[in-house]
Design an enzyme around this catalytic site. Structure first.
Site, PDB file in Angstrom:
ATOM      1  N   CYS A  88       0.865  -1.182   0.000  1.00 24.84           N
ATOM      2  CA  CYS A  88       0.000   0.000   0.000  1.00 24.84           C
ATOM      3  C   CYS A  88       0.906   1.238   0.000  1.00 24.84           C
ATOM      4  CB  CYS A  88      -0.906  -0.011   1.225  1.00 24.84           C
ATOM      5  SG  CYS A  88      -2.031   1.384   1.251  1.00 24.84           S
ATOM      6  N   HIS A  90      -0.062   4.580  -0.331  1.00 24.94           N
ATOM      7  CA  HIS A  90      -0.538   5.688   0.516  1.00 24.94           C
ATOM      8  C   HIS A  90      -0.272   5.346   1.984  1.00 24.94           C
ATOM      9  CE1 HIS A  90      -4.313   3.844   2.078  1.00 24.94           C
ATOM     10  NE2 HIS A  90      -4.156   4.762   3.014  1.00 24.94           N
ATOM     11  N   HIS A 207      -8.690  -5.120  -6.971  1.00 18.80           N
ATOM     12  CA  HIS A 207      -8.787  -3.664  -7.144  1.00 18.80           C
ATOM     13  C   HIS A 207      -9.225  -3.389  -8.594  1.00 18.80           C
ATOM     14  CE1 HIS A 207      -6.104  -3.786  -3.655  1.00 18.80           C
ATOM     15  NE2 HIS A 207      -6.284  -2.492  -3.472  1.00 18.80           N
ATOM     16  N   ASP A 235     -10.769   4.489  -3.193  1.00 14.76           N
ATOM     17  CA  ASP A 235      -9.555   5.142  -2.700  1.00 14.76           C
ATOM     18  C   ASP A 235      -9.686   6.656  -2.879  1.00 14.76           C
ATOM     19  OD1 ASP A 235      -6.946   5.915  -2.074  1.00 14.76           O
ATOM     20  OD2 ASP A 235      -6.104   4.078  -2.924  1.00 14.76           O
ATOM     21  N   CYS A 239      -4.330   6.169  -5.405  1.00 17.21           N
ATOM     22  CA  CYS A 239      -3.925   4.767  -5.222  1.00 17.21           C
ATOM     23  C   CYS A 239      -2.515   4.529  -5.789  1.00 17.21           C
ATOM     24  CB  CYS A 239      -4.922   3.799  -5.858  1.00 17.21           C
ATOM     25  SG  CYS A 239      -4.586   2.100  -5.360  1.00 17.21           S
ATOM     26  N   GLY A 240      -1.548   4.487  -4.903  1.00 18.03           N
ATOM     27  CA  GLY A 240      -0.158   4.381  -5.344  1.00 18.03           C
ATOM     28  C   GLY A 240       0.184   3.066  -6.020  1.00 18.03           C
ATOM     29  N   THR A 241      -0.381   1.949  -5.514  1.00 18.45           N
ATOM     30  CA  THR A 241      -0.092   0.683  -6.191  1.00 18.45           C
ATOM     31  C   THR A 241      -0.803   0.650  -7.551  1.00 18.45           C
ATOM     32  OG1 THR A 241      -1.816  -0.327  -4.796  1.00 18.45           O
ATOM     33  CG2 THR A 241       0.466  -0.735  -4.169  1.00 18.45           C
TER      34      THR A 241
HETATM   35  O1  PYC Z   1      -2.041   3.670  -2.263  1.00 17.19           O
HETATM   36  O2  PYC Z   1      -1.433   1.661  -2.863  1.00 17.19           O
HETATM   37  C1  PYC Z   1      -2.238   2.432  -2.369  1.00 17.19           C
HETATM   38  C2  PYC Z   1      -3.517   1.886  -1.855  1.00 17.19           C
HETATM   39  C3  PYC Z   1      -3.943   0.594  -1.926  1.00 17.19           C
HETATM   40  C4  PYC Z   1      -5.198   0.531  -1.310  1.00 17.19           C
HETATM   41  C5  PYC Z   1      -5.503   1.807  -0.877  1.00 17.19           C
HETATM   42  N1  PYC Z   1      -4.471   2.607  -1.225  1.00 17.19           N
END
Ligand code: PYC
Length: 313
Positions: A88, A90, A207, A235, A239-241
């Site tokens: 994750c 964030h 996701h 999100d 969503c960084g991933t």
């Molecule tokens: O930012 O990777 C992210 C993330 C995954 C689920 C919620 N945020």
């Protein structure tokens, strides 16, 4: 009674709860077994930290354990109201900001272990955080998915979690359209499951990202997204991933080069800056953002709680 201390933050709008005292039951397990335990026998430990009645269903929790690799600072296990997450971004920004707030993370780079692999994190002078994520990839392009409005084309990609991304959302990514975006993303998620469309090695695609390209000359944003997380919350951050997976796919299409920064905006207008940086033989997504601390306290987790798994949805 388990009474762990916690610190809450949000990263570009998306909440993170860092638990400062990890549960002994999980600590006692080998790192590789912790995600399965958090989904099964020890699910009550996850449900006691995030989700109703203690947080909204958008919150991601983080437990910090001793490191697995020699150069790592700690091993992080992220989870939300329905299960563990592979990675994750964030949440990582939230963890680093939390540690920095406690005077325990100087400006500079440190490494962490996650179930998805090793990540490198840099705290900058201005308080922002860059996350060098795990190597990301697209495994299938132009995959049709059935919806009530007709078939839509998307791609299956990985950025530490598995994603199905629509190239072009048929619904504008606007705050006023959130209910429709959520309904479409949920319909796609159900359709993927029904069609048996999976990630590598039978991984569930948990996701769904709806994207919309923007002209960066008008506002500095390259794309907007709306990302549905496992459990049904969307999100609030970009969503960084998901952004990592999306950048890897754009690289595969020849649309983005190494060391070029793209700006991705969430449905609520918050932004991550992302690029692909070569380290050794590998091209890694690097995502930069900022978190704000919003609360700290102590959870009261009682063995006699009539809802040990949280409030059923
Ligand atoms: O930012 O990777 C992210 C993330 C995954 C689920 C919620 N945020």
């Amino acid at each position: 009674m388990w009474k762990p201390r916690f610190i809450d933050s949000h990263t570009q709008g998306e909440p993170t709860r860092v638990v400062l005292d990890p549960p002994q039951e999980l600590l006692a397990l080998p790192a590789a077994e912790r995600p399965t335990a958090l989904r099964g026998d020890l699910a009550h430990l996850r449900a006691a930290v995030v989700g109703e009645p203690r947080t909204s269903d958008a919150t991601v929790g983080a437990f910090l354990f001793p490191p697995e690799r020699a150069r790592s600072r700690a091993s992080i296990l992220f989870f939300n109201d329905v299960g563990p997450l592979g990675m994750c971004v964030h949440g990582t920004i939230g963890v680093v900001t939390t540690l920095a707030e406690q005077g325990d993370f100087p400006v500079g780079r440190q490494y962490f272990d996650t179930p998805a692999g090793e990540i490198a994190v840099t705290l900058h002078d201005d308080g922002s955080v860059s996350v060098r994520n795990v190597v990301s990839r697209r495994i299938a392009a132009k995959v049709p998915v059935v919806t009530g409005g007709g078939p839509l084309l998307g791609e299956i990609c990985y950025g530490g979690n598995w994603f199905f991304h629509l190239y072009q959302s048929p619904i504008p990514i606007e705050p006023s359209r959130r209910a429709e975006l959520l309904a479409l993303a949920q319909e796609i998620q159900a359709s993927l499951a029904e069609a048996g469309i999976q990630g590598e090695e039978g991984a569930e695609i948990d996701h769904v990202g709806l994207f919309q390209r923007r002209d960066p000359k008008a506002g500095g944003v390259h794309a907007r997204n709306f990302v549905l997380c496992p459990g049904g919350a969307y999100d609030r951050s970009p969503c960084g991933t998901g952004t990592s997976a999306w950048l890897a796919a754009r690289y595969a299409d020849g649309e983005i080069q190494e060391n070029t920064e793209w700006v991705i905006e969430s449905v609520i207008g918050s932004r991550f800056r992302g690029s692909l940086i070569r380290e050794g033989d590998h091209l890694h997504p690097v995502i930069r953002g900022q978190a704000t601390i919003v609360a700290e306290g102590v959870l009261h987790i009682d063995r006699d709680d009539p809802f040990p798994l949280g409030i059923p949805k």
